[in-house]
Design a protein around this motif. Structure first.
Motif, PDB file in Angstrom:
ATOM      1  N   ALA A  39     -12.695 -10.991 -17.519  1.00 60.39           N
ATOM      2  CA  ALA A  39     -11.399 -10.375 -17.247  1.00 60.39           C
ATOM      3  C   ALA A  39     -10.778 -11.025 -16.021  1.00 60.39           C
ATOM      4  O   ALA A  39     -11.435 -11.302 -15.044  1.00 60.39           O
ATOM      5  N   VAL A  40      -9.455 -11.270 -16.096  1.00 59.39           N
ATOM      6  CA  VAL A  40      -8.755 -11.896 -14.995  1.00 59.39           C
ATOM      7  C   VAL A  40      -8.030 -10.863 -14.161  1.00 59.39           C
ATOM      8  O   VAL A  40      -7.978 -10.942 -12.945  1.00 59.39           O
ATOM      9  N   SER A  41      -7.442  -9.898 -14.823  1.00 58.40           N
ATOM     10  CA  SER A  41      -6.684  -8.898 -14.082  1.00 58.40           C
ATOM     11  C   SER A  41      -6.944  -7.526 -14.674  1.00 58.40           C
ATOM     12  O   SER A  41      -7.496  -7.393 -15.745  1.00 58.40           O
ATOM     13  N   THR A  42      -6.502  -6.518 -13.955  1.00 60.93           N
ATOM     14  CA  THR A  42      -6.647  -5.163 -14.451  1.00 60.93           C
ATOM     15  C   THR A  42      -5.445  -4.818 -15.306  1.00 60.93           C
ATOM     16  O   THR A  42      -4.367  -5.377 -15.123  1.00 60.93           O
ATOM     17  N   PRO A  43      -5.579  -3.917 -16.256  1.00 62.58           N
ATOM     18  CA  PRO A  43      -4.466  -3.563 -17.118  1.00 62.58           C
ATOM     19  C   PRO A  43      -3.338  -2.916 -16.312  1.00 62.58           C
ATOM     20  O   PRO A  43      -3.572  -2.203 -15.352  1.00 62.58           O
ATOM     21  N   THR A  44      -2.115  -3.209 -16.751  1.00 59.63           N
ATOM     22  CA  THR A  44      -0.943  -2.685 -16.072  1.00 59.63           C
ATOM     23  C   THR A  44      -0.137  -1.837 -17.044  1.00 59.63           C
ATOM     24  O   THR A  44       0.501  -2.382 -17.943  1.00 59.63           O
ATOM     25  N   PRO A  45      -0.151  -0.513 -16.918  1.00 58.11           N
ATOM     26  CA  PRO A  45       0.645   0.296 -17.821  1.00 58.11           C
ATOM     27  C   PRO A  45       2.123   0.127 -17.508  1.00 58.11           C
ATOM     28  O   PRO A  45       2.524   0.069 -16.361  1.00 58.11           O
ATOM     29  N   THR A  46       2.931   0.026 -18.560  1.00 57.97           N
ATOM     30  CA  THR A  46       4.362  -0.122 -18.405  1.00 57.97           C
ATOM     31  C   THR A  46       5.049   0.904 -19.293  1.00 57.97           C
ATOM     32  O   THR A  46       5.323   0.628 -20.455  1.00 57.97           O
ATOM     33  N   THR A  59       8.233  18.143 -28.585  1.00 60.39           N
ATOM     34  CA  THR A  59       6.943  17.841 -27.986  1.00 60.39           C
ATOM     35  C   THR A  59       6.985  16.419 -27.434  1.00 60.39           C
ATOM     36  O   THR A  59       7.370  15.496 -28.145  1.00 60.39           O
ATOM     37  N   PRO A  60       6.621  16.226 -26.176  1.00 55.47           N
ATOM     38  CA  PRO A  60       6.730  14.906 -25.589  1.00 55.47           C
ATOM     39  C   PRO A  60       5.838  13.860 -26.234  1.00 55.47           C
ATOM     40  O   PRO A  60       6.193  12.715 -26.313  1.00 55.47           O
ATOM     41  N   SER A  61       4.662  14.256 -26.730  1.00 55.27           N
ATOM     42  CA  SER A  61       3.772  13.255 -27.306  1.00 55.27           C
ATOM     43  C   SER A  61       4.264  12.762 -28.661  1.00 55.27           C
ATOM     44  O   SER A  61       3.941  11.675 -29.074  1.00 55.27           O
ATOM     45  N   ALA A  62       5.047  13.555 -29.367  1.00 57.71           N
ATOM     46  CA  ALA A  62       5.513  13.161 -30.684  1.00 57.71           C
ATOM     47  C   ALA A  62       6.639  12.130 -30.599  1.00 57.71           C
ATOM     48  O   ALA A  62       6.776  11.296 -31.469  1.00 57.71           O
ATOM     49  N   SER A  63       7.474  12.178 -29.569  1.00 62.79           N
ATOM     50  CA  SER A  63       8.608  11.280 -29.508  1.00 62.79           C
ATOM     51  C   SER A  63       8.489  10.254 -28.386  1.00 62.79           C
ATOM     52  O   SER A  63       9.383   9.457 -28.203  1.00 62.79           O
ATOM     53  N   SER A  64       7.404  10.278 -27.629  1.00 66.05           N
ATOM     54  CA  SER A  64       7.294   9.366 -26.496  1.00 66.05           C
ATOM     55  C   SER A  64       6.754   8.011 -26.935  1.00 66.05           C
ATOM     56  O   SER A  64       5.906   7.910 -27.805  1.00 66.05           O
ATOM     57  N   LYS A  65       7.310   6.980 -26.324  1.00 73.61           N
ATOM     58  CA  LYS A  65       6.818   5.625 -26.535  1.00 73.61           C
ATOM     59  C   LYS A  65       6.302   5.133 -25.205  1.00 73.61           C
ATOM     60  O   LYS A  65       6.910   5.364 -24.171  1.00 73.61           O
ATOM     61  N   LYS A  66       5.180   4.470 -25.250  1.00 75.77           N
ATOM     62  CA  LYS A  66       4.604   3.913 -24.039  1.00 75.77           C
ATOM     63  C   LYS A  66       4.111   2.511 -24.360  1.00 75.77           C
ATOM     64  O   LYS A  66       3.382   2.313 -25.328  1.00 75.77           O
ATOM     65  N   VAL A  67       4.529   1.555 -23.553  1.00 77.40           N
ATOM     66  CA  VAL A  67       4.117   0.169 -23.732  1.00 77.40           C
ATOM     67  C   VAL A  67       3.120  -0.166 -22.630  1.00 77.40           C
ATOM     68  O   VAL A  67       3.395   0.036 -21.452  1.00 77.40           O
ATOM     69  N   VAL A  68       1.941  -0.648 -23.025  1.00 71.83           N
ATOM     70  CA  VAL A  68       0.876  -0.935 -22.078  1.00 71.83           C
ATOM     71  C   VAL A  68       0.369  -2.360 -22.308  1.00 71.83           C
ATOM     72  O   VAL A  68       0.160  -2.773 -23.447  1.00 71.83           O
ATOM     73  N   GLN A  69       0.197  -3.079 -21.207  1.00 68.42           N
ATOM     74  CA  GLN A  69      -0.356  -4.427 -21.284  1.00 68.42           C
ATOM     75  C   GLN A  69      -1.859  -4.370 -21.066  1.00 68.42           C
ATOM     76  O   GLN A  69      -2.327  -3.678 -20.170  1.00 68.42           O
TER      77      GLN A  69
END
Length: 150
Positions: A39-46, A59-69
Motif C-alpha cells: 500500500a502506498v497511501s491510506t484511503p481517502t473518503p470523498t 431515509t438518508p441511506s436510501a438516497s445518499s451517494k458517497k464516492v470513496v477512493q
C-alpha cells in the motif's frame, strides 16, 4: 565437417529471439521494486451531494451517494487504485483511477468491475493472466469499502 554448418545455422537461429527480446514498455517501476504488492497511501473518503430534489424527509441511506477512493497499490506492473461509488450500502459503480498500461490489465478491468458489482464486496475471483493486477484491485477495493464504513 558435414555437421558444422547445420550446428552453426541452428545455433544462430536459436539466438535470434534472445537478441530481439524487448521488455514491456510503459510500465512504471521504482528502484526498490518488489514482486509483492504494498500500500502506498491510506484511503481517502470523498463524500458527494447526498440530498434528493424533493423537500420531504427521506431515509438518508436510501438516497445518499458517497464516492470513496481506495488506496493506491504499487505492483511490479504499475499502480492500481479504484474509486467506488456507494448508494446507501450498495456499490453502484467502480472506476479505475490508476491502472498499469498492460494488455492483460486492460482486458481484466471490466471483468473485475462486473464481478464486484455482482458480489457487492471485494470477495471476487482473480482474472487469469492478470493475477498481480487482480490482487491489487481487490486490496484497493477493500480499502475503499473500509473507508466508507469509517
Amino acid at each position: 565437417m558435414k555437421r558444422v554448418i547445420p550446428v552453426l545455422v541452428l545455433s544462430v537461429a536459436g539466438l535470434i529471439p534472445v537478441w530481439r527480446y524487448e521488455p514491456s514498455i510503459g510500465t512504471t517501476t521504482s528502484s526498490t521494486s518488489t514482486t509483492t504488492t504494498e500500500a502506498v497511501s491510506t484511503p481517502t473518503p470523498t463524500p458527494t451531494a447526498t440530498s434528493s430534489s424533493s423537500g420531504s424527509a427521506s431515509t438518508p441511506s436510501a438516497s445518499s451517494k458517497k464516492v470513496v477512493q481506495g488506496a493506491a497499490i504499487n505492483t511490479s506492473k504499475g499502480t492500481v487504485q479504484v474509486q467506488v461509488t456507494f448508494e446507501g450500502d450498495k456499490i453502484s459503480s467502480v472506476s479505475m483511477l490508476q491502472q498499469p498500461d498492460h494488455p492483460q490489465t486492460t482486458a481484466a478491468v471490466p471483468v473485475l468491475i462486473e464481478e464486484t458489482l455482482k458480489a457487492q464486496s471485494s470477495k471476487i475471483d482473480t482474472v487469469s493472466g492478470a493475477t498481480i493486477t487482480s490482487d491489487a484491485y481487490v486490496q484497493s477495493l477493500q480499502a475503499a469499502i473500509d473507508a466508507k464504513g469509517a
